[in-house]
Design a protein around this motif. Structure first.
Motif, PDB file in Angstrom:
ATOM      1  N   LYS A 292       0.884  -1.206   0.061  1.00  0.00           N
ATOM      2  CA  LYS A 292       0.209   0.127  -0.092  1.00  0.00           C
ATOM      3  C   LYS A 292       0.825   1.314   0.026  1.00  0.00           C
ATOM      4  O   LYS A 292       0.686   2.459  -0.650  1.00  0.00           O
ATOM      5  CB  LYS A 292      -0.886   0.235   1.293  1.00  0.00           C
ATOM      6  N   GLU A 293       2.099   1.287   0.756  1.00  0.00           N
ATOM      7  CA  GLU A 293       2.778   2.522   0.809  1.00  0.00           C
ATOM      8  C   GLU A 293       3.402   2.760  -0.675  1.00  0.00           C
ATOM      9  O   GLU A 293       3.601   4.084  -0.839  1.00  0.00           O
ATOM     10  CB  GLU A 293       4.096   2.293   1.721  1.00  0.00           C
ATOM     11  N   LYS A 294       3.760   1.766  -1.341  1.00  0.00           N
ATOM     12  CA  LYS A 294       4.496   1.846  -2.621  1.00  0.00           C
ATOM     13  C   LYS A 294       3.420   2.603  -3.574  1.00  0.00           C
ATOM     14  O   LYS A 294       3.589   3.322  -4.446  1.00  0.00           O
ATOM     15  CB  LYS A 294       4.866   0.511  -3.263  1.00  0.00           C
TER      16      LYS A 294
ATOM     17  N   ILE B  80       1.135   7.278  -6.550  1.00  0.00           N
ATOM     18  CA  ILE B  80       0.033   8.256  -6.776  1.00  0.00           C
ATOM     19  C   ILE B  80       0.292   9.531  -6.630  1.00  0.00           C
ATOM     20  O   ILE B  80       0.123  10.549  -7.311  1.00  0.00           O
ATOM     21  CB  ILE B  80      -1.214   7.985  -5.682  1.00  0.00           C
ATOM     22  N   PHE B  81       1.126  10.041  -5.551  1.00  0.00           N
ATOM     23  CA  PHE B  81       1.811  11.134  -5.300  1.00  0.00           C
ATOM     24  C   PHE B  81       2.549  11.683  -6.270  1.00  0.00           C
ATOM     25  O   PHE B  81       2.660  12.824  -7.066  1.00  0.00           O
ATOM     26  CB  PHE B  81       2.607  11.126  -3.900  1.00  0.00           C
ATOM     27  N   GLN B  82       3.466  10.766  -6.911  1.00  0.00           N
ATOM     28  CA  GLN B  82       4.355  11.105  -7.828  1.00  0.00           C
ATOM     29  C   GLN B  82       3.696  11.394  -9.137  1.00  0.00           C
ATOM     30  O   GLN B  82       3.924  12.303 -10.018  1.00  0.00           O
ATOM     31  CB  GLN B  82       5.497  10.061  -8.127  1.00  0.00           C
TER      32      GLN B  82
ATOM     33  N   CYS C  54       2.808  11.118   2.413  1.00  0.00           N
ATOM     34  CA  CYS C  54       4.034  10.470   1.994  1.00  0.00           C
ATOM     35  C   CYS C  54       5.180  11.420   1.418  1.00  0.00           C
ATOM     36  O   CYS C  54       4.736  12.395   1.067  1.00  0.00           O
ATOM     37  CB  CYS C  54       3.716   9.337   0.810  1.00  0.00           C
ATOM     38  N   LYS C  55       6.468  10.847   1.697  1.00  0.00           N
ATOM     39  CA  LYS C  55       7.423  11.707   1.070  1.00  0.00           C
ATOM     40  C   LYS C  55       7.612  11.684  -0.449  1.00  0.00           C
ATOM     41  O   LYS C  55       7.317  10.611  -0.877  1.00  0.00           O
ATOM     42  CB  LYS C  55       8.627  11.490   1.734  1.00  0.00           C
ATOM     43  N   LEU C  56       7.651  12.483  -1.210  1.00  0.00           N
ATOM     44  CA  LEU C  56       7.662  12.832  -2.600  1.00  0.00           C
ATOM     45  C   LEU C  56       8.905  11.963  -2.955  1.00  0.00           C
ATOM     46  O   LEU C  56       9.837  12.665  -2.764  1.00  0.00           O
ATOM     47  CB  LEU C  56       7.416  14.215  -3.253  1.00  0.00           C
ATOM     48  N   LYS C  57       8.570  10.844  -3.942  1.00  0.00           N
ATOM     49  CA  LYS C  57       9.940  10.312  -4.040  1.00  0.00           C
ATOM     50  C   LYS C  57       9.788  10.043  -5.526  1.00  0.00           C
ATOM     51  O   LYS C  57       8.556   9.739  -6.116  1.00  0.00           O
ATOM     52  CB  LYS C  57      10.200   9.071  -3.323  1.00  0.00           C
ATOM     53  N   PHE C  58      10.790  10.132  -6.220  1.00  0.00           N
ATOM     54  CA  PHE C  58      10.812   9.853  -7.777  1.00  0.00           C
ATOM     55  C   PHE C  58      11.286   8.584  -8.017  1.00  0.00           C
ATOM     56  O   PHE C  58      12.625   8.421  -8.120  1.00  0.00           O
ATOM     57  CB  PHE C  58      11.239  11.080  -8.729  1.00  0.00           C
TER      58      PHE C  58
ATOM     59  N   PHE D  43       9.453   4.321 -13.006  1.00  0.00           N
ATOM     60  CA  PHE D  43       8.258   4.633 -13.240  1.00  0.00           C
ATOM     61  C   PHE D  43       8.301   6.329 -13.999  1.00  0.00           C
ATOM     62  O   PHE D  43       7.525   6.462 -14.878  1.00  0.00           O
ATOM     63  CB  PHE D  43       7.506   5.107 -11.818  1.00  0.00           C
ATOM     64  N   PHE D  44       9.086   7.128 -13.546  1.00  0.00           N
ATOM     65  CA  PHE D  44       9.524   8.411 -14.398  1.00  0.00           C
ATOM     66  C   PHE D  44      10.107   8.077 -15.555  1.00  0.00           C
ATOM     67  O   PHE D  44       9.216   8.929 -16.544  1.00  0.00           O
ATOM     68  CB  PHE D  44      10.464   9.066 -13.733  1.00  0.00           C
TER      69      PHE D  44
END
Length: 431
Positions: free
Chosen positions: A85-87, A92-94, A221-225, A229-230
């Motif tokens: 779920k965290e991933k 979603i945030f990214q 969540c902390k925004l991670k790239f 995915f990018f």
């Protein structure tokens, strides 16, 4: 009859297809009726002016906007399978961050290039002022993440409700405009309002779905790239940007070389061809998550079989549609196109093109699901360079028919190249 109803209810694919097809069918009918009303109210010229403004905004959104739903679906499917779920929240945030950055860029550059484009299209000051209003409305066009969430969590009914409500509102407001004899500014205002409503509602439905799955606090969540995915996002969006000549820029070319009237005729062709597109569009929305599910589980044969069945099935329906058009066009085509007799052959060729492109929906989705994104950019660059040269020659020689033939050749080239690449790699997923 009860067995058929039970089959639809119990089979997720069939149920989603029926929901989307019903919605798309209603939207298509309302769209055709709305198109007829606006032509009767302000003519091909007035409608062409509104389309021209929309085309500019769509063009800039196409260049700078992110189609993040493709990457979101592909990567979330893996994490749903692993119950991470965290991933999922991080993705979603990214994805939302990329959507917001893209819409910001699109808005800024829409203002920057407005006068240049206006000079190119010989727009007067009124056209430029109306475009500024539409640019502001387009700033709310954050669609990538909401679409991805609703599709991956099987909320196709919510997408359908949103599209149907907007199409119904457009039809009713156009009817009011017709009987009240309102001018072009009323119809333009309707389009601006509906752009805002559709996009705001889409995001509300997305957050409702996220709340249902306890994902609505993703922004905490902390925004991670995530690099992969990018990268997937970048490949697909560069390809979409380069691919603009086949979509939005085609309208710009027609407007520049042939004028508003021919642009309106081309848009009428699109409305008619969209009847077949309303069949393939639901299938495209449904099968991409399903193809990714098959590939995650290592069942490549099932994925390929689904793609092949779609190709033959949609082409069969396309043939029926073309025959039906030839038998009935005298009864209805005049409501959509002034002087329709001159455009019958181009319309039939356009419908053949539409049939082939819609039938290839499985090919394109399988190509993405197998992670062949690195090939998309070179394919699109090479094919579209040829397309731009061909359309320049053919539009001068054969006018609107030249545009349609150019589109057809481009579509066939892309389909054949993708099939060849997948065969060469034995339909194995790239890692």
């Amino acid at each position: 009859m009860k067995r058929i109803i039970d089959l639809v209810k119990n089979n997720r694919l069939i149920n989603n297809f029926v929901v989307l097809l019903t919605g798309e069918g209603i939207v298509s009918i309302l769209s055709m009726l709305s198109f007829s009303i606006i032509i009767a109210s302000i003519g091909n010229e007035g409608n062409g002016m509104i389309i021209s403004i929309q085309t500019y905004c769509i063009l800039l959104n196409g260049i700078f906007g992110f189609k993040s739903f493709q990457a979101l679906i592909k990567y979330i499917v893996y994490e749903i399978e692993n119950n991470n779920k965290e991933k999922i929240k991080e993705y979603i945030f990214q994805s939302y961050a990329l959507d917001l950055a893209a819409v910001g860029l699109a808005t800024v550059f829409s203002f920057v290039f407005l006068n240049f484009y206006g000079d190119l299209m010989n727009w007067n000051q009124t056209m430029r002022n109306l475009t500024i209003i539409y640019i502001v409305a387009s700033a709310f066009q954050i669609q990538g993440t909401p679409i991805g969430i609703l599709r991956v969590y099987n909320k196709f009914n919510l997408i359908t409700y949103n599209n149907t409500i907007v199409a119904g509102a457009r039809f009713l407001l156009y009817v009011v405009g017709f009987f009240a004899k309102y001018n072009i500014y009323y119809y333009f205002g309707v389009e601006v309002i509906l752009v805002l409503v559709q996009n705001i509602m889409l995001n509300i439905l997305c957050f409702t779905t996220l709340k249902q799955y306890d994902l609505n606090d993703f922004y905490k969540c902390k925004l991670k790239f995530d690099k992969e995915f990018f990268k997937f996002n970048i490949y697909t969006n560069i390809a979409s940007t380069i691919d603009i000549p086949v979509g939005t820029l085609t309208s710009t070319i027609i407007n520049g070389y042939l004028g508003y009237a021919d642009l309106s005729v081309y848009k009428a062709f699109e409305k008619i061809g969209a009847l077949l597109g309303k069949l393939s569009s639901p299938l495209s929305q449904i099968i991409y998550p399903e193809l990714n599910n098959y590939i995650v589980k290592g069942d490549i044969k099932k994925a390929k079989k689904m793609s092949d069945r779609l190709f033959y099935g949609i082409n069969a329906i396309g043939i029926v549609m073309i025959i039906g058009t030839l038998l009935t066009y005298k009864w209805w085509l005049g409501f959509l196109i002034d002087g329709y007799q001159a455009f019958i052959i181009p319309l039939i060729v356009y419908l053949i093109y539409t049939s082939v492109t819609n039938a290839a929906v499985g090919v394109h989705n399988l190509f993405l699901a197998l992670n062949y994104v690195k090939y998309i950019v070179p394919i699109v660059i090479c094919v579209n360079i040829v397309y731009l040269g061909v359309i320049y020659v053919l539009i001068i020689k054969w006018k609107l028919m030249g545009v349609i033939i150019s589109l057809f050749l481009q579509a066939i080239a892309v389909i054949l190249i993708k099939i060849a690449i997948m065969k060469r790699n034995d339909y194995k997923e790239l890692v």
